[in-house]
Scaffold this motif. Structure first.
Motif, PDB file in Angstrom:
ATOM      1  N   VAL A 125       0.823  -1.142   0.052  1.00 29.96           N
ATOM      2  CA  VAL A 125      -0.222  -0.029  -0.093  1.00 29.96           C
ATOM      3  C   VAL A 125       0.850   1.535   0.066  1.00 29.96           C
ATOM      4  CG1 VAL A 125      -1.803   1.235   1.182  1.00 29.96           C
ATOM      5  CG2 VAL A 125      -1.658  -1.353   1.229  1.00 29.96           C
ATOM      6  N   LEU A 126       0.656   2.167  -1.028  1.00 28.52           N
ATOM      7  CA  LEU A 126       1.387   3.213  -1.135  1.00 28.52           C
ATOM      8  C   LEU A 126       0.574   4.651  -1.085  1.00 28.52           C
ATOM      9  CD1 LEU A 126       3.420   2.154  -4.160  1.00 28.52           C
ATOM     10  CD2 LEU A 126       4.202   2.245  -1.803  1.00 28.52           C
ATOM     11  N   ARG A 127       0.894   5.515  -0.064  1.00 23.27           N
ATOM     12  CA  ARG A 127      -0.037   6.794   0.220  1.00 23.27           C
ATOM     13  C   ARG A 127       0.874   7.827  -0.320  1.00 23.27           C
ATOM     14  NH1 ARG A 127      -1.755   3.420   4.371  1.00 23.27           N
ATOM     15  NH2 ARG A 127      -4.093   2.825   4.052  1.00 23.27           N
ATOM     16  N   ASP A 128       1.813   7.894  -0.250  1.00 25.07           N
ATOM     17  CA  ASP A 128       2.796   9.162  -0.507  1.00 25.07           C
ATOM     18  C   ASP A 128       2.997   9.291  -1.955  1.00 25.07           C
ATOM     19  OD1 ASP A 128       4.589  11.544   0.646  1.00 25.07           O
ATOM     20  OD2 ASP A 128       6.087  10.026  -0.744  1.00 25.07           O
ATOM     21  N   ALA A 129       2.946  10.527  -2.468  1.00 22.30           N
ATOM     22  CA  ALA A 129       2.948  10.822  -3.875  1.00 22.30           C
ATOM     23  C   ALA A 129       4.469  10.190  -4.332  1.00 22.30           C
ATOM     24  CB  ALA A 129       2.560  12.088  -4.401  1.00 22.30           C
ATOM     25  N   GLY A 130       5.565  10.781  -3.662  1.00 21.33           N
ATOM     26  CA  GLY A 130       6.695  10.436  -4.202  1.00 21.33           C
ATOM     27  C   GLY A 130       6.915   9.003  -4.129  1.00 21.33           C
ATOM     28  N   ASP A 131       6.515   8.154  -3.105  1.00 26.84           N
ATOM     29  CA  ASP A 131       6.684   6.885  -3.349  1.00 26.84           C
ATOM     30  C   ASP A 131       6.051   6.283  -4.338  1.00 26.84           C
ATOM     31  OD1 ASP A 131       8.132   6.810  -0.845  1.00 26.84           O
ATOM     32  OD2 ASP A 131       6.322   6.482   0.398  1.00 26.84           O
ATOM     33  N   ILE A 132       4.715   6.547  -4.661  1.00 27.49           N
ATOM     34  CA  ILE A 132       3.887   6.029  -5.941  1.00 27.49           C
ATOM     35  C   ILE A 132       4.669   6.333  -6.991  1.00 27.49           C
ATOM     36  CG2 ILE A 132       1.713   6.512  -7.222  1.00 27.49           C
ATOM     37  CD1 ILE A 132       0.560   7.208  -4.513  1.00 27.49           C
ATOM     38  N   GLY A 133       5.267   7.547  -7.577  1.00 34.87           N
ATOM     39  CA  GLY A 133       6.119   7.632  -8.493  1.00 34.87           C
ATOM     40  C   GLY A 133       7.349   7.081  -8.514  1.00 34.87           C
ATOM     41  N   GLU A 134       7.862   6.930  -7.440  1.00 37.74           N
ATOM     42  CA  GLU A 134       9.345   6.067  -7.557  1.00 37.74           C
ATOM     43  C   GLU A 134       8.958   4.531  -7.762  1.00 37.74           C
ATOM     44  OE1 GLU A 134      12.188   3.203  -6.188  1.00 37.74           O
ATOM     45  OE2 GLU A 134      10.074   3.286  -5.245  1.00 37.74           O
ATOM     46  N   ARG A 135       7.748   4.158  -7.537  1.00 34.66           N
ATOM     47  CA  ARG A 135       7.594   2.718  -7.804  1.00 34.66           C
ATOM     48  C   ARG A 135       7.193   2.501  -9.197  1.00 34.66           C
ATOM     49  NH1 ARG A 135       6.613  -1.415  -4.480  1.00 34.66           N
ATOM     50  NH2 ARG A 135       8.429  -0.393  -3.455  1.00 34.66           N
ATOM     51  N   PHE A 136       6.218   3.535  -9.698  1.00 32.87           N
ATOM     52  CA  PHE A 136       5.916   3.414 -11.172  1.00 32.87           C
ATOM     53  C   PHE A 136       7.202   3.535 -11.996  1.00 32.87           C
ATOM     54  CE2 PHE A 136       4.561   6.492 -14.757  1.00 32.87           C
ATOM     55  CZ  PHE A 136       3.800   5.517 -15.447  1.00 32.87           C
ATOM     56  N   ALA A 137       8.149   4.333 -11.867  1.00 33.52           N
ATOM     57  CA  ALA A 137       9.137   4.462 -12.624  1.00 33.52           C
ATOM     58  C   ALA A 137      10.106   2.857 -12.389  1.00 33.52           C
ATOM     59  CB  ALA A 137      10.319   5.672 -12.075  1.00 33.52           C
ATOM     60  N   ARG A 138      10.172   2.478 -11.176  1.00 33.89           N
ATOM     61  CA  ARG A 138      10.900   1.294 -11.109  1.00 33.89           C
ATOM     62  C   ARG A 138      10.185   0.123 -11.817  1.00 33.89           C
ATOM     63  NH1 ARG A 138      11.236  -1.706  -5.407  1.00 33.89           N
ATOM     64  NH2 ARG A 138      11.268   0.770  -4.709  1.00 33.89           N
ATOM     65  N   LEU A 139       8.876   0.035 -11.792  1.00 34.48           N
ATOM     66  CA  LEU A 139       8.398  -0.920 -12.620  1.00 34.48           C
ATOM     67  C   LEU A 139       8.420  -0.769 -14.413  1.00 34.48           C
ATOM     68  CD1 LEU A 139       4.587  -1.088 -11.217  1.00 34.48           C
ATOM     69  CD2 LEU A 139       6.470  -2.952 -11.198  1.00 34.48           C
ATOM     70  N   GLN A 140       8.473   0.357 -14.626  1.00 31.34           N
ATOM     71  CA  GLN A 140       8.980   0.731 -16.161  1.00 31.34           C
ATOM     72  C   GLN A 140      10.427   0.355 -16.433  1.00 31.34           C
ATOM     73  OE1 GLN A 140       6.783   4.682 -17.742  1.00 31.34           O
ATOM     74  NE2 GLN A 140       7.428   4.722 -15.404  1.00 31.34           N
ATOM     75  N   THR A 141      11.291   0.605 -15.499  1.00 27.11           N
ATOM     76  CA  THR A 141      12.606   0.300 -15.592  1.00 27.11           C
ATOM     77  C   THR A 141      13.058  -1.157 -15.438  1.00 27.11           C
ATOM     78  OG1 THR A 141      13.227   2.358 -14.535  1.00 27.11           O
ATOM     79  CG2 THR A 141      14.856   0.899 -14.752  1.00 27.11           C
ATOM     80  N   THR A 142      12.300  -1.761 -14.766  1.00 29.98           N
ATOM     81  CA  THR A 142      12.601  -3.319 -14.591  1.00 29.98           C
ATOM     82  C   THR A 142      11.758  -4.286 -15.485  1.00 29.98           C
ATOM     83  OG1 THR A 142      11.107  -3.471 -12.968  1.00 29.98           O
ATOM     84  CG2 THR A 142      13.425  -3.134 -12.435  1.00 29.98           C
ATOM     85  N   ALA A 143      10.773  -3.673 -16.390  1.00 34.12           N
ATOM     86  CA  ALA A 143       9.965  -4.363 -17.276  1.00 34.12           C
ATOM     87  C   ALA A 143      10.832  -5.072 -18.078  1.00 34.12           C
ATOM     88  CB  ALA A 143       8.965  -3.801 -17.701  1.00 34.12           C
ATOM     89  N   GLU A 144      10.583  -6.338 -18.572  1.00 35.03           N
ATOM     90  CA  GLU A 144      11.395  -7.170 -19.514  1.00 35.03           C
ATOM     91  C   GLU A 144      10.591  -7.523 -20.645  1.00 35.03           C
ATOM     92  OE1 GLU A 144      13.269 -10.294 -17.488  1.00 35.03           O
ATOM     93  OE2 GLU A 144      14.616  -9.167 -16.131  1.00 35.03           O
ATOM     94  N   ARG A 145       9.203  -7.602 -20.617  1.00 40.71           N
ATOM     95  CA  ARG A 145       8.491  -8.291 -21.774  1.00 40.71           C
ATOM     96  C   ARG A 145       7.234  -7.245 -22.189  1.00 40.71           C
ATOM     97  NH1 ARG A 145       8.348 -11.887 -18.020  1.00 40.71           N
ATOM     98  NH2 ARG A 145       6.212 -11.854 -17.954  1.00 40.71           N
TER      99      ARG A 145
END
Length: 306
Positions: A125-145
Motif C-alpha cells: 500500500v502506497l500513500r505518498d505521492a513520491g513513493d507512488i512515483g518512485e514505484r511507477f518508475a521502477r516498474l517501467q525500468t525493470t520491465a522485460e516483456r
C-alpha cells in the motif's frame, strides 16, 4: 599508567571484569595486601573491593591469608593466565554444545515458517505521492516483456516521464509490447499531446479512450500498480496498490485489451476532434454559398408579372 590500562584491557579480554583486572595488577606488586590497601592501590571503591577479591579467589587467581586482619596475594601471572585460558576453553565448549542444541531445536520452527505465507504479503500500500512515483518508475525500468497502462490525470510523475521513454525505446527495440490508453481529456493539453508524440516516436503504441476507470500499469503480466481514489476525501487524495499477482494481472490485462480494441489511435483521435471543434463555425465557402443562394432568390422574376 597507560601500561596498566593496556594490561587491564588484555585481562578483560581473557574474561576478567575491569575491577578484577585492576585488583589483580595491584596484588602482583607486593607479596600481601590488606583489602583496604589493595583498594587504594587499584583505585577501586572500598565497598566493592571485597566482592572483587572473592571473585579472584573463586577463579583461583588470588589467595586469602586468614588472620586478625586478612591478607590477599596474587598467584603467579603464568599460572593465572593459564587458568583464565582454561576457563575460556570450558566456557567455549559449553557455548558450542548450547549452540548445537539450540540450532537443532530452532530448525524445525524455521523450516515450518518457510512454508507459511501471509495472505497479503504480495500487496503493498502506497500513500505518498513520491513513493507512488518512485514505484511507477521502477516498474517501467525493470520491465522485460510488456507494459500496459491506463493513463489519466492527476499525474504523480513529471509529464515527460523519462523512465517511461527509456523503457518504451528499450522494449520496442527488443520487439516487446508497450501500450498506453489515455483518457480523451488529455487531448485538451497541447503540451501533453507533444509528450505522447515523443512516446510514439520511442515505439510506444497509444490509443485514446472515451473514459478510463482508473490509473493503472501492468508490468510483465505479473505486477499491477493501480490507484484507488478516496471517494470521501479531497479530490487529490489517493492510495495506490502494488500487487504482485499474475492471476490478477491477467484479468486486468483482459480489461485493458477490451478497451484497447474499441479505442482510437492518437492520430485518429486528433483528426476526429478537429471537425467537432470547428463544427459550430460555418466555413467561408459555406457562408458564401448561403449568401449566393439568397441573392438568387431575391433576383428571380415574379411569375405573375411575366
Amino acid at each position: 599508567m597507560q601500561t596498566d590500562d593496556r594490561r587491564a584491557a588484555d585481562l578483560e579480554e581473557l574474561g576478567l571484569t575491569n575491577y578484577e583486572a585492576r585488583v589483580y595488577l595491584a596484588l602482583i606488586r607486593r607479596d600481601v595486601f590488606t583489602a583496604a590497601e589493595v583498594a587504594r592501590e587499584a583505585g577501586v571503591p572500598r565497598q566493592r573491593v571485597y566482592d572483587v577479591l572473592e571473585g579472584l579467589i573463586r577463579r583461583q587467581l588470588a589467595v586469602l591469608h586468614p588472620g586478625r586482619v586478612a591478607g590477599y596475594s596474587a598467584v603467579a601471572p603464568d599460572t593465572a593466565v593459564e587458568r583464565l585460558i582454561e576457563q575460556q576453553r570450558r566456557s567455549l565448549g559449553r557455548l558450542e554444545r548450547l549452540s548445537s542444541e539450540l540450532a537443532r531445536e530452532l530448525t524445525p520452527t524455521f523450516d515450518s515458517g518457510r512454508t507459511h505465507t501471509d495472505p497479503l504479503d504480495y500487496v503493498e500500500v502506497l500513500r505518498d505521492a513520491g513513493d507512488i512515483g518512485e514505484r511507477f518508475a521502477r516498474l517501467q525500468t525493470t520491465a522485460e516483456r510488456e507494459l500496459l497502462s491506463f493513463s489519466k490525470p492527476p499525474w504523480f510523475t513529471p509529464p515527460e516521464n523519462l523512465a517511461g521513454l527509456e523503457a518504451s525505446a528499450r522494449l520496442h527495440a527488443a520487439g516487446r509490447t508497450v501500450r498506453s490508453l489515455y483518457s480523451r481529456e488529455v487531448l485538451e493539453d497541447p503540451a501533453l499531446v507533444e509528450v505522447m508524440h515523443l512516446f510514439v516516436d520511442a515505439g510506444e503504441e497509444i490509443r485514446i479512450a472515451d473514459e478510463l476507470p482508473l490509473k493503472m500499469i501492468i508490468a510483465d503480466g505479473s505486477t499491477v500498480l493501480c490507484d484507488m481514489p478516496d471517494p470521501v476525501a479531497r479530490d487529490s487524495a489517493t492510495t495506490s496498490l502494488c500487487i504482485r499477482h499474475p492471476s490478477l494481472a491477467e484479468a486486468l490485462a483482459l480489461a485493458f485489451h477490451s478497451i484497447w480494441d474499441r479505442s482510437l489511435t492518437l492520430s485518429e483521435a486528433l483528426k476526429d476532434r478537429q471537425p467537432a471543434e470547428s463544427g459550430t463555425i460555418p466555413s467561408l465557402e459555406a457562408s458564401l454559398e448561403i449568401l449566393n443562394d439568397g441573392s438568387s432568390k431575391d433576383e428571380e422574376p415574379d411569375a405573375s408579372q411575366a
